[in-house]
Design an enzyme around this catalytic site. Structure first.
Site, PDB file in Angstrom:
ATOM      1  N   LYS A   1      -8.226  -1.490   6.562  1.00  0.00           N
ATOM      2  CA  LYS A   1      -8.547  -1.904   5.186  1.00  0.00           C
ATOM      3  C   LYS A   1      -7.546  -2.933   4.671  1.00  0.00           C
ATOM      4  O   LYS A   1      -7.907  -3.893   4.007  1.00  0.00           O
ATOM      5  CB  LYS A   1      -8.578  -0.672   4.269  1.00  0.00           C
ATOM      6  CG  LYS A   1      -9.826   0.173   4.500  1.00  0.00           C
ATOM      7  CD  LYS A   1      -9.830   1.442   3.688  1.00  0.00           C
ATOM      8  CE  LYS A   1      -8.902   2.469   4.274  1.00  0.00           C
ATOM      9  NZ  LYS A   1      -9.045   3.835   3.825  1.00  0.00           N
TER      10      LYS A   1
ATOM     11  N   ARG B   1     -14.681  12.503   9.051  1.00  0.00           N
ATOM     12  CA  ARG B   1     -13.403  13.175   9.340  1.00  0.00           C
ATOM     13  C   ARG B   1     -13.104  14.248   8.299  1.00  0.00           C
ATOM     14  O   ARG B   1     -12.581  15.316   8.600  1.00  0.00           O
ATOM     15  CB  ARG B   1     -12.264  12.148   9.362  1.00  0.00           C
ATOM     16  CG  ARG B   1     -12.254  11.294  10.627  1.00  0.00           C
ATOM     17  CD  ARG B   1     -11.333  10.095  10.465  1.00  0.00           C
ATOM     18  NE  ARG B   1      -9.967  10.483  10.200  1.00  0.00           N
ATOM     19  CZ  ARG B   1      -9.096   9.761   9.503  1.00  0.00           C
ATOM     20  NH1 ARG B   1      -9.437   8.584   9.007  1.00  0.00           N
ATOM     21  NH2 ARG B   1      -7.872  10.191   9.289  1.00  0.00           N
TER      22      ARG B   1
ATOM     23  N   HIS C   1       0.846  -1.189   0.000  1.00  0.00           N
ATOM     24  CA  HIS C   1       0.000   0.000   0.000  1.00  0.00           C
ATOM     25  C   HIS C   1       0.879   1.237   0.000  1.00  0.00           C
ATOM     26  O   HIS C   1       1.856   1.321   0.733  1.00  0.00           O
ATOM     27  CB  HIS C   1      -0.887   0.006   1.255  1.00  0.00           C
ATOM     28  CG  HIS C   1      -1.700   1.247   1.400  1.00  0.00           C
ATOM     29  ND1 HIS C   1      -2.864   1.454   0.707  1.00  0.00           N
ATOM     30  CD2 HIS C   1      -1.504   2.372   2.141  1.00  0.00           C
ATOM     31  CE1 HIS C   1      -3.358   2.639   1.025  1.00  0.00           C
ATOM     32  NE2 HIS C   1      -2.556   3.217   1.887  1.00  0.00           N
TER      33      HIS C   1
ATOM     34  N   ASP D   1     -14.844   2.419   8.389  1.00  0.00           N
ATOM     35  CA  ASP D   1     -13.939   3.428   7.830  1.00  0.00           C
ATOM     36  C   ASP D   1     -14.658   4.326   6.825  1.00  0.00           C
ATOM     37  O   ASP D   1     -14.381   5.517   6.751  1.00  0.00           O
ATOM     38  CB  ASP D   1     -12.722   2.767   7.169  1.00  0.00           C
ATOM     39  CG  ASP D   1     -11.749   3.819   6.659  1.00  0.00           C
ATOM     40  OD1 ASP D   1     -11.223   4.568   7.505  1.00  0.00           O
ATOM     41  OD2 ASP D   1     -11.560   3.933   5.436  1.00  0.00           O
TER      42      ASP D   1
ATOM     43  N   SER E   1      -7.274   3.661  10.010  1.00  0.00           N
ATOM     44  CA  SER E   1      -8.049   3.671   8.759  1.00  0.00           C
ATOM     45  C   SER E   1      -7.336   2.839   7.687  1.00  0.00           C
ATOM     46  O   SER E   1      -7.921   1.947   7.061  1.00  0.00           O
ATOM     47  CB  SER E   1      -8.217   5.132   8.312  1.00  0.00           C
ATOM     48  OG  SER E   1      -8.581   5.225   6.970  1.00  0.00           O
TER      49      SER E   1
HETATM   50  N1  URA Z   1      -5.841   7.205   3.664  1.00  0.00           N
HETATM   51  C1  URA Z   1      -6.732   6.427   4.327  1.00  0.00           C
HETATM   52  O1  URA Z   1      -7.113   5.372   3.837  1.00  0.00           O
HETATM   53  N2  URA Z   1      -7.179   6.839   5.532  1.00  0.00           N
HETATM   54  C2  URA Z   1      -6.787   7.991   6.109  1.00  0.00           C
HETATM   55  O2  URA Z   1      -7.213   8.300   7.192  1.00  0.00           O
HETATM   56  C3  URA Z   1      -5.878   8.790   5.398  1.00  0.00           C
HETATM   57  C4  URA Z   1      -5.416   8.373   4.189  1.00  0.00           C
END
Ligand code: URA
Length: 433
Positions: A187, A168, A82, A161, A183
């Site tokens: 994932k 957010r 990622h 999320d 977050s």
């Molecule tokens: N990318 C994400 O997936 N979550 C965040 O909080 C910030 C960047």
């Protein structure tokens, strides 16, 4: 339990228990807890932070708020990677086939780009015929058969999320390391791989502006991985100037293809090799970095990495005619040179300005609904530390727009040229494991 008790505790800098975090996450996903209370808690987290245990619990609860992908039917080690996002970051397009040509399995779910950062899915979709929507069974079979598949997110992954991130975004509570780390990691963990490599970028074209913040985020995410028994490592990389030379979807696909043929830009190749070698160590395909890099170089030189890329594109419906001959890709109607007005060394090519200019030219989205022009973008001719003479081409702007003076000026302004020599900054700063 009452939400206001949780808010008060966090406001006073106290630790939230797993039960309290579970009450908050599960109640919010079920719409039993209101946005106004959650935003207040998020703001308290922004100011007071969270300790390691709270962050790991929050991540675990978010991960289990929806489906968790089961990759157990895929044989071998399933790896994932990622990037926190940047300008010209097409690493997955090269790293995926490269590591999979070494025998590891990459079953990857990617995202789309928003704002100045590009997304892997958009880049893949710029290849005519390419589909990023595979059913779960087809996805698993493809990874088992050829070792790689990259698709958009399927199923109901981490609904907590989705809700939290949207909130957010409008309550100024994005820039909190515990919230960002949970977050991203929720994932990644829900995607089901055996190992995770995080490319945490810092600089003007990245989410994290400083090396210090990027290091803190990376360390937090690696610790979450450790606590939840997942081999997670991170690489800290520079995003002050764009990665490689190409920015924009088709332009980046062409650069990825050149790199898979070992003809890509030096910095981009360096990152692909470094990140891929860590993945090979995680997958235990190599015992040392040197051994991993030797194997990866071999795969670039003997054509196996490129062959794997073609298998991957073909399996997902992409037309190989474009891959075999990249001159067949559509191009923008205007290709405009950006000319140096002075002589000297390039000290900066500000990634955020290049990314924003590329987006305005049509290569990215200002809002989720915007349609991308796959042909649009920017190709740099020079990188930081290069010497240029007055009249040299610094970059080419690719656009279908008829008026582009503003973008042209923006691209020019991204270049800082000075008389003094400029020493190259490193691309890779640290590996955290
Ligand atoms: N990318 C994400 O997936 N979550 C965040 O909080 C910030 C960047």
């Amino acid at each position: 339990m009452l939400m206001q008790d949780l808010i008060r505790k966090k406001k006073e800098g106290k630790e939230l228990t797993r039960d309290e975090l579970s009450y908050f996450i599960n109640g919010y996903v079920k719409d039993e807890i209101k946005d106004y209370q959650v935003s207040s808690l998020l703001m308290a987290i922004c100011f007071q932070g969270m300790n390691k245990e709270e962050i790991a619990n929050l991540t675990d609860l978010m991960m289990h708020s929806g489906d968790v992908v089961d990759l157990s039917s895929i044989e071998g080690v399933k790896v994932d990677k990622h990037s926190t996002g940047g300008v010209g970051d097409k690493t997955s397009l090269v790293l995926g086939p490269l590591v999979s040509s070494c025998g590891v399995k990459l079953a990857k779910m990617s995202g789309r780009g928003l704002g100045f950062t590009g997304g892997t899915l958009d880049k893949l979709e710029s290849i005519p015929g390419m589909s990023i929507n595979l059913s779960k069974d087809v996805f698993l079979k493809q990874v088992n058969d050829i070792g790689i598949a990259i698709i958009g997110q399927t199923g109901n992954l981490v609904p907590a999320d989705k809700k939290l991130y949207a909130l957010r975004d409008v309550t100024e509570t994005v820039d909190s390391i515990p919230l960002i780390a949970s977050s991203i990691m929720s994932k990644k963990l829900a995607s089901g791989s055996d190992t995770i490599l995080l490319d945490v970028k810092f600089g003007s074209g990245a989410f994290m502006k400083t090396l210090k913040d990027a290091k803190e985020l990376a360390t937090t995410m690696v610790e979450i991985g450790k606590t939840l028994n997942k081999d997670t490592r991170a690489i800290l990389t520079d995003m002050n100037q764009p990665l490689g030379l190409a920015i924009g979807n088709i332009l980046e696909v062409k650069e990825a293809i050149a790199t898979l043929k070992n003809q890509g830009p030096e910095d981009f190749k360096e990152l692909c090799l470094e990140a891929s070698s860590i993945i090979l160590l995680q997958a235990k395909v190599a015992k040392t970095k040197a051994e991993a890099k030797k194997l990866l170089e071999e795969k670039l030189n003997n054509g196996e990495a490129f062959k794997k890329f073609k298998e991957f594109i073909k399996s997902q419906g992409g037309d190989l005619k474009y891959i075999d001959d990249v001159s067949k890709f559509e191009t923008a109607k205007n290709i405009v040179p950006i000319i140096a007005k002075e002589e000297g060394y390039i000290h900066q090519i500000k990634a955020i300005e290049i990314g924003n200019a590329a987006m305005k030219l049509g290569a990215g989205r200002k809002t989720k609904e915007d349609k991308i022009d796959f042909t649009a973008g920017i190709v740099l001719v020079h990188k930081v530390s290069d010497y240029v003479k007055k009249g040299d081409v610094l970059a080419y702007m690719h656009t279908n727009h008829d008026s582009y003076e503003e973008e042209k000026e923006e691209i020019y302004a991204a270049f800082e040229i000075k008389k003094e020599k400029k020493i190259k900054d490193p691309l890779i700063y640290e590996i955290i494991s």
